[in-house]
Enzyme design. Structure first.
Site, PDB file in Angstrom:
ATOM      1  N   CYS A  75       4.262  -3.479   6.314  1.00 54.55           N
ATOM      2  CA  CYS A  75       3.756  -3.448   7.921  1.00 54.55           C
ATOM      3  C   CYS A  75       5.109  -4.259   7.572  1.00 54.55           C
ATOM      4  CB  CYS A  75       2.796  -4.424   8.219  1.00 54.55           C
ATOM      5  SG  CYS A  75       2.794  -5.025   9.804  1.00 54.55           S
ATOM      6  N   CYS A 185       9.168   0.040  12.662  1.00 57.18           N
ATOM      7  CA  CYS A 185       7.637   0.165  12.228  1.00 57.18           C
ATOM      8  C   CYS A 185       7.399   0.875  11.758  1.00 57.18           C
ATOM      9  CB  CYS A 185       7.224  -0.541  13.473  1.00 57.18           C
ATOM     10  SG  CYS A 185       5.431  -0.153  13.775  1.00 57.18           S
TER      11      CYS A 185
HETATM   12  N1  DGL Z   1       3.263  -1.209  11.995  1.00 58.94           N
HETATM   13  C1  DGL Z   1       3.156  -2.365  11.701  1.00 58.94           C
HETATM   14  C2  DGL Z   1       5.043  -2.173  11.619  1.00 58.94           C
HETATM   15  O1  DGL Z   1       5.216  -2.148  10.817  1.00 58.94           O
HETATM   16  C3  DGL Z   1       3.040  -3.736  13.300  1.00 58.94           C
HETATM   17  C4  DGL Z   1       2.340  -2.628  14.753  1.00 58.94           C
HETATM   18  C5  DGL Z   1       1.630  -3.236  15.328  1.00 58.94           C
HETATM   19  O2  DGL Z   1       0.468  -3.796  14.649  1.00 58.94           O
HETATM   20  O3  DGL Z   1       2.356  -4.224  16.652  1.00 58.94           O
HETATM   21  O4  DGL Z   1       5.728  -2.748  12.283  1.00 58.94           O
END
Ligand code: DGL
Length: 265
Positions: A75, A185
């Site tokens: 993440c 993301c």
């Molecule tokens: N998938 C996450 C990232 O790479 C964030 C998504 C979220 O939970 O807002 O930042």
């Protein structure tokens, strides 16, 4: 003492880390993986740093108990606060920031767009890292408030493309001149076909490939590669719905899944 045959942990706020997990399975076929997505609390990207840290610490405790040999913070949003988590785990921890910045900087572009959650954009993490590696690259950051959540919910739902397409178009409004965009993301590469269909002239950079290569290099350097000859397995845990996570894992292209279970962290 770290055990070569232990799994590699992967954490994400939700299903987004599947985009990293599938690359890691391809590059490291003999490794076992333990995936944890915080389905009950996703999205993280509209939260404050203390909230993200507290949610993440719960994920780390689970990984500590399961004695993973390395933890990958897939993440991007969590990665922006990863320095404040140092020492929370005994095993080595790798996060996506350096790989993402490296993937963009290597192209030595005049300009690159970085699309991400609002938290990642406001942190300035990518801008700072890309400029450090490629000082002449202008970095344009864009925070997208709803996109990750829409992908999390609707990626495999009938009619979901309409909602996702609209959010992508809103997110990219004003970035018409930016040809190269970093998908900062983990959720976004899961909808890469939508990005490509809407904007066939753009170049999309997914940090997952670079991150997988970086993990492989790290394991090799530290003599931690799993020597087993067979294909490794993927165990998926979520604080959300196991059924939902199982369906989406298949759609994302994960394989050798041994179990998907709900977890009350
Ligand atoms: N998938 C996450 C990232 O790479 C964030 C998504 C979220 O939970 O807002 O930042």
């Amino acid at each position: 003492m770290l055990d070569k045959q232990s799994p590699i942990g992967i954490i994400d706020s939700g299903i987004g880390g599947y985009s990293v997990a599938r690359r890691m399975q391809r590059l490291l076929p003999h490794e076992d993986f333990l995936y944890l997505g915080d389905g009950a609390n996703t999205p993280y990207g509209n939260h404050s740093a203390p909230e993200i840290l507290s949610m993440t610490r719960r994920l780390l405790r689970f990984m500590e108990v399961r004695r993973v040999k390395a933890l990958v913070i897939a993440c991007n949003t969590i990665s922006c606060v990863a320095e404040q988590l140092s020492g929370a785990l005994e095993c080595p921890v790798l996060n996506v920031l350096h790989s993402g910045a490296q993937a963009a900087a290597r192209l030595e572009l005049e300009q690159v767009g970085v699309i991400s959650t609002c938290f990642t954009a406001q942190s300035g993490c990518y801008g700072e890292r890309i400029r450090r590696l490629s000082p002449n690259t202008q970095v344009i950051s864009r925070g997208c408030p709803d996109l990750a959540e829409l992908i999390e919910r609707y990626i495999d739902q009938p009619g979901g493309e309409v909602l996702i397409d609209r959010a992508i178009q809103e997110s990219l409004a004003g970035l018409e001149e930016v040809r190269h965009l970093l998908l900062a993301c983990t959720h976004y590469p899961l909808a890469e076909d939508r990005f490509r269909r809407l904007y066939p002239d753009r170049v999309w950079i997914d940090p997952a490939e670079e991150l997988a290569a970086c993990v492989k290099h790290f394991l090799a350097e530290n003599n931690l590669l799993n020597p087993s000859p067979g294909l490794g397995h993927m165990e998926i845990c979520t604080t959300g719905s196991a059924r939902d996570y199982a369906r989406k894992a298949e759609k994302a292209g994960l394989r050798q899944i041994t179990c998907v279970r709900h977890l009350a962290v």
